[in-house]
Design a protein around this motif. Structure first.
Motif, PDB file in Angstrom:
ATOM      1  N   VAL A   1       0.825  -1.211   0.000  1.00 41.97           N
ATOM      2  CA  VAL A   1       0.000   0.000   0.000  1.00 41.97           C
ATOM      3  C   VAL A   1       0.858   1.260   0.000  1.00 41.97           C
ATOM      4  CG1 VAL A   1      -2.021  -1.057   1.072  1.00 41.97           C
ATOM      5  CG2 VAL A   1      -0.224  -0.100   2.518  1.00 41.97           C
ATOM      6  N   VAL A   2       2.120   1.123   0.390  1.00 42.46           N
ATOM      7  CA  VAL A   2       3.079   2.236   0.350  1.00 42.46           C
ATOM      8  C   VAL A   2       4.454   1.658   0.029  1.00 42.46           C
ATOM      9  CG1 VAL A   2       1.875   3.704   2.019  1.00 42.46           C
ATOM     10  CG2 VAL A   2       3.561   2.047   2.835  1.00 42.46           C
ATOM     11  N   LYS A   3       5.345   2.535  -0.437  1.00 45.32           N
ATOM     12  CA  LYS A   3       6.720   2.091  -0.682  1.00 45.32           C
ATOM     13  C   LYS A   3       7.524   2.268   0.600  1.00 45.32           C
ATOM     14  CE  LYS A   3       9.102   2.545  -4.363  1.00 45.32           C
ATOM     15  NZ  LYS A   3       9.873   3.050  -5.532  1.00 45.32           N
TER      16      LYS A   3
ATOM     17  N   ILE B   1      -6.161  -2.564  -3.393  1.00 39.96           N
ATOM     18  CA  ILE B   1      -6.758  -1.306  -3.865  1.00 39.96           C
ATOM     19  C   ILE B   1      -7.721  -0.708  -2.848  1.00 39.96           C
ATOM     20  CG2 ILE B   1      -6.490  -1.988  -6.277  1.00 39.96           C
ATOM     21  CD1 ILE B   1      -9.585  -2.403  -6.320  1.00 39.96           C
ATOM     22  N   LEU B   2      -8.208  -1.527  -1.902  1.00 34.93           N
ATOM     23  CA  LEU B   2      -9.104  -0.991  -0.876  1.00 34.93           C
ATOM     24  C   LEU B   2      -8.334  -0.273   0.221  1.00 34.93           C
ATOM     25  CD1 LEU B   2     -11.686  -3.907  -0.470  1.00 34.93           C
ATOM     26  CD2 LEU B   2     -11.812  -1.894  -1.948  1.00 34.93           C
ATOM     27  N   GLY B   3      -7.022  -0.536   0.295  1.00 34.92           N
ATOM     28  CA  GLY B   3      -6.216   0.055   1.354  1.00 34.92           C
ATOM     29  C   GLY B   3      -5.521   1.339   0.951  1.00 34.92           C
ATOM     30  N   VAL B   4      -5.818   1.835  -0.256  1.00 30.05           N
ATOM     31  CA  VAL B   4      -5.140   3.037  -0.761  1.00 30.05           C
ATOM     32  C   VAL B   4      -6.187   4.018  -1.295  1.00 30.05           C
ATOM     33  CG1 VAL B   4      -3.299   3.896  -2.254  1.00 30.05           C
ATOM     34  CG2 VAL B   4      -3.259   1.520  -1.487  1.00 30.05           C
ATOM     35  N   GLN B   5      -6.051   5.278  -0.932  1.00 29.27           N
ATOM     36  CA  GLN B   5      -6.929   6.319  -1.465  1.00 29.27           C
ATOM     37  C   GLN B   5      -6.668   6.492  -2.961  1.00 29.27           C
ATOM     38  OE1 GLN B   5      -9.446   7.923   0.121  1.00 29.27           O
ATOM     39  NE2 GLN B   5      -8.986   6.553   1.840  1.00 29.27           N
ATOM     40  N   PRO B   6      -7.685   6.895  -3.746  1.00 32.43           N
ATOM     41  CA  PRO B   6      -7.535   6.970  -5.214  1.00 32.43           C
ATOM     42  C   PRO B   6      -6.317   7.763  -5.680  1.00 32.43           C
ATOM     43  CG  PRO B   6      -9.834   7.215  -4.617  1.00 32.43           C
ATOM     44  CD  PRO B   6      -9.073   7.187  -3.329  1.00 32.43           C
ATOM     45  N   ASP B   7      -6.080   8.958  -5.113  1.00 36.11           N
ATOM     46  CA  ASP B   7      -4.931   9.761  -5.547  1.00 36.11           C
ATOM     47  C   ASP B   7      -3.623   9.072  -5.199  1.00 36.11           C
ATOM     48  OD1 ASP B   7      -6.613  11.651  -6.559  1.00 36.11           O
ATOM     49  OD2 ASP B   7      -6.458  13.020  -4.843  1.00 36.11           O
ATOM     50  N   ALA B   8      -3.580   8.499  -4.007  1.00 35.54           N
ATOM     51  CA  ALA B   8      -2.369   7.802  -3.580  1.00 35.54           C
ATOM     52  C   ALA B   8      -2.146   6.543  -4.423  1.00 35.54           C
ATOM     53  CB  ALA B   8      -2.465   7.437  -2.102  1.00 35.54           C
ATOM     54  N   LEU B   9      -3.240   5.896  -4.845  1.00 30.59           N
ATOM     55  CA  LEU B   9      -3.131   4.697  -5.669  1.00 30.59           C
ATOM     56  C   LEU B   9      -2.485   5.027  -7.009  1.00 30.59           C
ATOM     57  CD1 LEU B   9      -3.759   1.684  -6.074  1.00 30.59           C
ATOM     58  CD2 LEU B   9      -6.014   2.358  -6.940  1.00 30.59           C
ATOM     59  N   ARG B  10      -2.927   6.121  -7.614  1.00 28.55           N
ATOM     60  CA  ARG B  10      -2.357   6.529  -8.903  1.00 28.55           C
ATOM     61  C   ARG B  10      -0.858   6.797  -8.766  1.00 28.55           C
ATOM     62  NH1 ARG B  10      -4.648   8.137 -13.497  1.00 28.55           N
ATOM     63  NH2 ARG B  10      -6.694   8.090 -12.492  1.00 28.55           N
ATOM     64  N   SER B  11      -0.477   7.471  -7.688  1.00 24.34           N
ATOM     65  CA  SER B  11       0.935   7.789  -7.455  1.00 24.34           C
ATOM     66  C   SER B  11       1.745   6.516  -7.209  1.00 24.34           C
ATOM     67  CB  SER B  11       1.063   8.732  -6.258  1.00 24.34           C
ATOM     68  OG  SER B  11       2.410   8.937  -5.931  1.00 24.34           O
ATOM     69  N   LEU B  12       1.180   5.586  -6.413  1.00 22.14           N
ATOM     70  CA  LEU B  12       1.874   4.346  -6.100  1.00 22.14           C
ATOM     71  C   LEU B  12       2.090   3.514  -7.359  1.00 22.14           C
ATOM     72  CD1 LEU B  12       2.997   2.362  -3.957  1.00 22.14           C
ATOM     73  CD2 LEU B  12       0.673   1.465  -3.715  1.00 22.14           C
ATOM     74  N   VAL B  13       1.053   3.425  -8.196  1.00 26.06           N
ATOM     75  CA  VAL B  13       1.163   2.663  -9.437  1.00 26.06           C
ATOM     76  C   VAL B  13       2.245   3.262 -10.329  1.00 26.06           C
ATOM     77  CG1 VAL B  13      -0.018   2.059 -11.584  1.00 26.06           C
ATOM     78  CG2 VAL B  13      -1.192   1.782  -9.399  1.00 26.06           C
ATOM     79  N   PHE B  14       2.267   4.576 -10.422  1.00 27.06           N
ATOM     80  CA  PHE B  14       3.273   5.252 -11.253  1.00 27.06           C
ATOM     81  C   PHE B  14       4.678   4.909 -10.769  1.00 27.06           C
ATOM     82  CE2 PHE B  14       6.085   8.873 -12.078  1.00 27.06           C
ATOM     83  CZ  PHE B  14       5.997   8.931 -13.461  1.00 27.06           C
ATOM     84  N   GLN B  15       4.885   4.968  -9.452  1.00 29.21           N
ATOM     85  CA  GLN B  15       6.209   4.682  -8.888  1.00 29.21           C
ATOM     86  C   GLN B  15       6.632   3.233  -9.157  1.00 29.21           C
ATOM     87  OE1 GLN B  15       6.866   6.030  -4.739  1.00 29.21           O
ATOM     88  NE2 GLN B  15       4.890   7.040  -4.930  1.00 29.21           N
TER      89      GLN B  15
END
Length: 426
Positions: free
Chosen positions: A134-136, A154-168
């Motif tokens: 859910v985080v790096k 995906i339930l453990g991450v807020q939408p904006d944070a999810l997009r950022s995490l996927v990008f990273q």
């Protein structure tokens, strides 16, 4: 590797049937089945997956080995949860490197010894996934270079944070798996974000479309199924099949590919009717509906895999309880395989049953989960959702007079048969 390779000798294998097994589908971007996560629960305590006690974990591994992984996952891969104790143990060798992805639980604390062990197993051919990222975190950063697949809750991450995490994570070239995907909307969001794999039962949720009608290929199969139930003459059945060229070709392809003809190649519709018989013909027509009339990669459909596994499990449960009651076992199979036709057709189950002639007990089981066949269907559904439905599973199992050992044995046979359908297109 044998059970003697760990302390306790063969004892764990003797208790391997004390675990319930569930397999949760993992799909690719084309929504084809590529893997299953294997989930275990202790039949006595309800403890889930890999547990802290090393002997209990060894039992789970012995259970996998005893089942035969090919029987459970077929041509697909099996994702298996492992903790630090399992990772450092010798009995990892129970799992064939070419058939599993070792899923490192988020509770594993990274140490130099853990890193060294992962590298050692990687050199031996094992692949690794990181679970519930859910985080790096620092632990995740250390494990990232060694992992092939990153699972994101995906339930453990807020939408904006999810997009950022996927990008990273994508920047590192990793394959990303979205887990706990339960709706079509969630799947589409994850697809847009760039996830490679998807885990969850979103594909088995009915998406009811107002005014939807069956496709011509579906109508032809439904008409034929109703003619079989009405005991129409064989010449009528043959005429109906031949009237739809696509249906004729796809039925012959399916029957020959699965190898149910005793080694003979079935070349004509009339021959297929003779070899199959009416009951078996109806069964293969039900399968053909899910396979998208046999087009393309329809046999890789996760819905087909789920429906055929349900159908076979219900049939086997009935034969276990009533060995001489073949007609009831056929009804059980029908309940299992038809239980997802509302999803397949995009229609309410009541509307589906309005177009198909079925026995009253089949109707009641499908619409209301009523009667003995309804209880069997509930049991199959609870096993699939074992993480959420565990408290409901045991009472229904006891009501049906089935033991954990019975269910485990029947599941493996059902999985093997279901896999044979999907593997026929390989």
């Amino acid at each position: 590797m044998t059970p003697d390779a760990f302390n306790g000798g063969a004892a764990p294998a003797q208790h391997a049937r004390d675990f319930f097994l569930a397999r949760q589908p993992i799909l690719n971007r084309q929504q084809h089945l590529v893997a299953y996560e294997l989930l275990f629960r202790d039949a006595a305590s309800g403890a889930a997956n890999v547990v802290d006690h090393v002997a209990a974990t060894a039992t789970v591994m012995a259970h996998v080995a005893e089942l035969g992984l090919d029987n459970v996952v077929g041509e697909s891969l099996g994702f298996v949860n492992i903790d630090a104790a399992v990772l450092m143990s010798d009995f990892i060798g129970f799992l064939p490197a070419d058939k599993v992805v070792l899923e490192i639980l988020e509770t594993v604390k990274v140490t130099p010894a853990i890193i060294a062990r992962i590298k050692e197993l990687s050199e031996a051919g094992y692949q690794f996934a990181l679970d519930d990222v859910v985080v790096k975190s620092e632990d995740v950063r250390q494990l990232l270079p060694l992992a092939h697949v990153i699972k994101v809750d995906i339930l453990g991450v807020q939408p904006d944070a999810l997009r950022s995490l996927v990008f990273q994570l994508k920047q590192g070239g990793k394959k990303l798996l979205a887990e706990k995907v339960e709706t079509i909307a969630e799947f589409e969001t994850c697809l847009d974000l760039g996830f490679d794999y998807f885990q969850g039962y979103y594909f088995a949720k009915p998406l009811i479309l107002s005014g939807k009608k069956l496709a011509p290929s579906q109508l032809a199969i439904v008409q034929l199924m109703n003619q079989i139930v009405a005991d129409e003459d064989s010449t009528v059945l043959e005429h109906t099949i031949k009237h739809d060229v696509s249906l004729s070709l796809n039925l012959l392809r399916l029957v020959n590919s699965v190898g149910i003809s005793g080694g003979r190649h079935i070349e004509s519709v009339g021959q297929a009717l003779i070899v199959l018989g009416r009951v078996q013909l109806q069964r293969w027509l039900q399968i053909l509906l899910y396979a998208g009339a046999g087009q393309g990669d329809g046999l890789k459909s996760p819905l087909l895999a789920l429906a055929t596994a349900r159908g076979k499990l219900l049939e086997l449960m009935t034969l276990k309880r009533y060995p001489d009651h073949r007609s009831l076992s056929e009804k059980s199979f029908t309940v299992g395989i038809m239980s997802l036709m509302d999803v397949l057709f995009g229609l309410p189950m009541e509307a589906v049953l309005g177009q198909l002639t079925v026995a009253q007990e089949v109707h009641d089981a499908l619409l209301f989960r009523r009667g003995e066949l309804g209880d069997m269907l509930k049991l199959a559904e609870y096993i699939e959702r074992i993480e959420q439905a565990w408290p409901l599973l045991l009472p229904v199992m006891r009501k049906l007079g089935l033991s954990a050992e019975d269910v485990a044995e029947l599941q493996v046979h059902a999985f093997r048969w279901s896999n044979s359908i999907a593997d026929a297109s390989a």
